[in-house]
Enzyme design. Structure first.
Site, PDB file in Angstrom:
ATOM      1  N   GLY A 123       0.817  -1.198   0.000  1.00 58.69           N
ATOM      2  CA  GLY A 123       0.000   0.000   0.000  1.00 58.69           C
ATOM      3  C   GLY A 123       0.855   1.255   0.000  1.00 58.69           C
ATOM      4  N   CYS A 124       0.259   2.369  -0.388  1.00 61.41           N
ATOM      5  CA  CYS A 124       1.010   3.625  -0.504  1.00 61.41           C
ATOM      6  C   CYS A 124       1.435   4.160   0.859  1.00 61.41           C
ATOM      7  CB  CYS A 124       0.187   4.659  -1.269  1.00 61.41           C
ATOM      8  SG  CYS A 124      -1.498   4.893  -0.655  1.00 61.41           S
ATOM      9  N   TYR A 125       0.486   4.264   1.802  1.00 57.72           N
ATOM     10  CA  TYR A 125       0.855   4.682   3.158  1.00 57.72           C
ATOM     11  C   TYR A 125       1.851   3.697   3.761  1.00 57.72           C
ATOM     12  CZ  TYR A 125      -3.090   8.037   3.649  1.00 57.72           C
ATOM     13  OH  TYR A 125      -3.961   9.092   3.539  1.00 57.72           O
TER      14      TYR A 125
END
Length: 343
Positions: free
Chosen positions: A145-147
């Site tokens: 995921g990006c976060y």
């Protein structure tokens, strides 16, 4: 001729970024781009910035369309990748940008995503110790995921070096609106977003929380608990994550910086900035780079690490290309840039 590539879900923001990177990649050739809601439309009608691909037409998201490709990128909503992936030939390299195969714990999947856990694929964060060797021999890769990418790269070296405690980690991260996808949502209307910041999914309920904890626990060799608060920021793309933790006794700022420098000194896409230069999202846009900086708050006894990245590139499509490069035996940086486009 390069490897033939298919992109499923190519009308979204991450899918569009994949198309942009594939078009500029010397070893990849776009064979098909699918989009359920835009099938039959030219790519240029949905992504007008993709001039080189403007006349190619979106196909329906059908396994039969995807199965002839050497590489398949799945840029589908969470929960939709597993059914498609099950139909693809084992010989194809499949990289899933969605969350379907990231988590190892079925209970965590059920709690944060719902439904049946599809299983776990090789985790595609190359900068983690030992990850490249696993990616290189895999044909099924789960993109982080990006976060999660921002938080993991900020804190994993500190846990690996046993510099911070596992039970007092706080992450507050702001993301541009593209992180929420392209579908119409009232809270993403310009009149709602412009001039405003808004926290959301507060209190340990954001779906990236267990993935962050999974990565940091692996680095620490013991369970790590994280308090994660995401913030919607009035910008199209970019993530700025402020990550804090309580240091162990005797740890100082020099030890923190040394751990980050030792972890990333040979990494092409992770940059520990010079002292007192702080990450900003604009400096990373369009690149596959992560910018890091650290500080030691002596009064509060807190370690602070700030990470900036482009959520669509290193946080999604760029990282997927990086993983594909490794799995296909290409130089890892092929088709990717380390420099952003600011201002």
């Amino acid at each position: 001729m390069g490897a033939r590539v298919a992109v499923a879900g190519a009308s979204g923001y991450s899918g569009g970024e994949l198309l942009r990177l594939i078009a500029a990649h010397p070893e990849l050739e776009l064979a098909v781009a699918t989009a359920a809601s835009h099938a039959g439309q030219p790519i240029g009608a949905v992504h007008p910035h993709l001039v080189d691909l403007a006349d190619q037409v979106f196909a329906p998201t059908d396994p039969a369309v995807l199965g002839d490709a050497d590489v398949v990128f799945l840029a589908l909503p969470h929960g939709q990748s597993a059914a498609i992936a099950a139909t693809l030939p084992e010989s194809a390299l499949v990289v899933d940008i969605g969350a379907d195969f990231r988590l190892r714990d079925p209970a965590a999947w059920a709690k944060f995503y719902g439904g049946t856990h599809a299983g776990t694929w090789t985790y595609g964060l190359p900068e983690l110790p030992g990850a490249r060797a696993e990616i290189a021999k895999s044909r099924r890769i789960a993109n982080p995921g990006c976060y999660v990418t921002a938080a993991t790269l900020a804190l994993a070296p500190l846990f690996a070096a046993h510099l911070v405690d596992p039970d007092d980690v706080v992450i507050v991260a702001a993301s541009g609106t593209s992180g929420a996808g392209r579908s119409l949502k009232p809270n993403l209307l310009a009149s709602e977003v412009m001039g405003s910041l808004a926290a959301y999914k507060v209190g340990g309920v954001h779906q990236h929380t267990p993935e962050i904890e999974q990565n940091l626990s692996q680095a620490a060799g013991e369970p790590v608990t994280v308090s994660f608060t995401p913030i919607l920021a009035p910008l199209p793309r970019g993530i700025l994550a402020t990550c804090t933790a309580r240091p162990k006794a005797g740890v100082d700022g020099d030890a923190i910086r040394a751990a980050l420098a030792n972890a990333y000194h040979d990494e092409p896409f992770v940059h520990l900035l010079p002292p007192d230069v702080w990450p900003q999202t604009a400096a990373t846009l369009g690149s596959n780079s992560v910018h890091l900086q650290a500080a030691f708050d002596e009064a509060a006894r807190r370690v602070v690490v700030v990470a900036a990245l482009d959520n669509l590139t290193k946080g999604a499509a760029g990282q997927a290309i990086q993983n594909a490069n490794i799995a296909l035996g290409f130089p890892e940086t092929t088709g990717l840039t380390r420099s952003g486009v600011a201002p």
